[in-house]
Enzyme design. Structure first.
Site, PDB file in Angstrom:
ATOM      1  CG  ASP A   5      -1.737   1.207   1.399  1.00  0.00           C
ATOM      2  OD1 ASP A   5      -2.452   1.562   0.439  1.00  0.00           O
ATOM      3  OD2 ASP A   5      -1.672   1.836   2.468  1.00  0.00           O
ATOM      4  CG  ASP A   7      -2.036   7.437   0.418  1.00  0.00           C
ATOM      5  OD1 ASP A   7      -1.610   8.590   0.393  1.00  0.00           O
ATOM      6  OD2 ASP A   7      -2.507   6.855  -0.577  1.00  0.00           O
ATOM      7  CG  ASP A 168      -1.923   2.183   6.454  1.00  0.00           C
ATOM      8  OD1 ASP A 168      -2.231   1.878   5.283  1.00  0.00           O
ATOM      9  OD2 ASP A 168      -2.201   3.279   6.960  1.00  0.00           O
TER      10      ASP A 168
END
Length: 186
Positions: A5, A7, A168
């Site tokens: 990922d 961001d 996250d």
């Protein structure tokens, strides 16, 4: 293969998102917000971020006409600041170098639209590590749907069970679990 990922995983992009939101709010003659508050608005896409910024809170609602007016302003503002204040997390370059040395195929799988993703990855010097970038508008569905991960598996000719998703958020873990691949949440 390893899917990562963007961001919140590779880089802290909140400073740019917050700056764009406050530029938008100023242009609309609305009060600016603390970046710490805007941080809580992130994770459900740009329209939701804009709506929350206009409302000044997570649960606020705004008039559809105001939202329709604000969205293109936000997108213009974000284009202007994309990557200016973003910080790559410590160890990311070293980790990506190590994964490349292991000859693992690497992809960035993000929900950020491509028009923001590609320039950001290039500007941060992360693009050369990646064999594939899947943005939020690359396919008909995005995370937490498993489609981006199953697409990566097909692209790399790897069984989904041999993909690792690193992310996250619940969107990352949800996509990995739905696809049937392992996930590391950071």
């Amino acid at each position: 293969a390893v899917m990562i990922d963007l961001d919140g995983t590779l880089a802290d992009t909140i400073p740019d998102l917050a700056e764009a939101a406050n530029r938008m709010l100023r242009e609309l003659a609305r009060p600016v917000l603390e970046p710490a508050l805007i941080r809580t608005f992130v994770g459900k896409g740009i329209p939701k971020l804009v709506e929350r910024a206009l409302a000044g809170g997570l649960e606020g609602r705004v008039d559809e006409r105001l939202l329709a007016r604000a969205l293109p302003i936000y997108e213009r503002c974000y284009t202007e600041v994309n990557g200016r204040h973003t910080v790559i997390f410590p160890g990311v370059h070293e980790g990506l170098q190590r994964l490349r040395a292991m000859r693992l195929p690497l992809a960035c799988v993000t929900n950020k639209p491509e028009r923001f993703t590609l320039p950001l990855l290039a500007g941060l010097g992360l693009a050369p590590y990646l064999d594939l970038t899947m943005s939020g508008d690359s396919l008909p569905r995005k995370k937490p749907d498993p489609l981006p991960l199953t697409h990566c598996a097909q692209f790399f000719a790897v069984p989904v069970s041999r993909l690792l998703m690193v992310g996250d958020s619940p969107g990352d873990t949800g996509a990995a679990r739905a696809a049937g691949c392992p996930v590391f949440c950071v």
